[in-house]
Design an enzyme around this catalytic site. Sequence first.
Site, PDB file in Angstrom:
ATOM      1  CB  SER A 104       8.249   9.656  -6.959  1.00 48.08           C
ATOM      2  OG  SER A 104       9.520  10.504  -6.982  1.00 48.08           O
ATOM      3  CB  CYS A 105       2.986  10.021  -8.844  1.00 49.25           C
ATOM      4  SG  CYS A 105       1.209   9.025  -8.682  1.00 49.25           S
ATOM      5  CB  VAL A 106       5.272   4.884  -9.729  1.00 47.17           C
ATOM      6  CG1 VAL A 106       6.484   5.660  -9.883  1.00 47.17           C
ATOM      7  CG2 VAL A 106       5.529   4.317  -8.372  1.00 47.17           C
TER       8      VAL A 106
END
Length: 125
Positions: A104-106
């Site tokens: 995941s990348c936020v």
Amino acid sequence: MKNIIKTDKAPAAIGPYSQAVEVNGMVYTSGVIPVDPATGETTGSTAADQAEQVFSNLKNLIEASGAAMENIIKTVVFLKDMEDFAAVNGVYAKYFPQPYPARSCVEVARLPKDVLLEVEAIAVK
């Protein structure tokens, strides 16, 4: 039973938490930031430079648990600016062999020590 992972080859915890914890053959890291473990200082002025330090620290932490980067099954990447996605991705690809872990990348408003990225991981031994 929980095994606390600690190494001087990754930044020391800057709060009441462990660098990583192993439970039943699973290793869970805390967030890793671009801090030189020898000096305690943030390194790099660009996202790519900081990513090099982050992934070096993460590798050292995972190896201290008895696992390897190949054992990482999930990462979460926190970016101060999503515009840095490509630069961080380029460094990420150098540290993770195929098949790649889930990720995941936020984008976040702020990170500890005002760094540009932070990464956490889960590995299976």
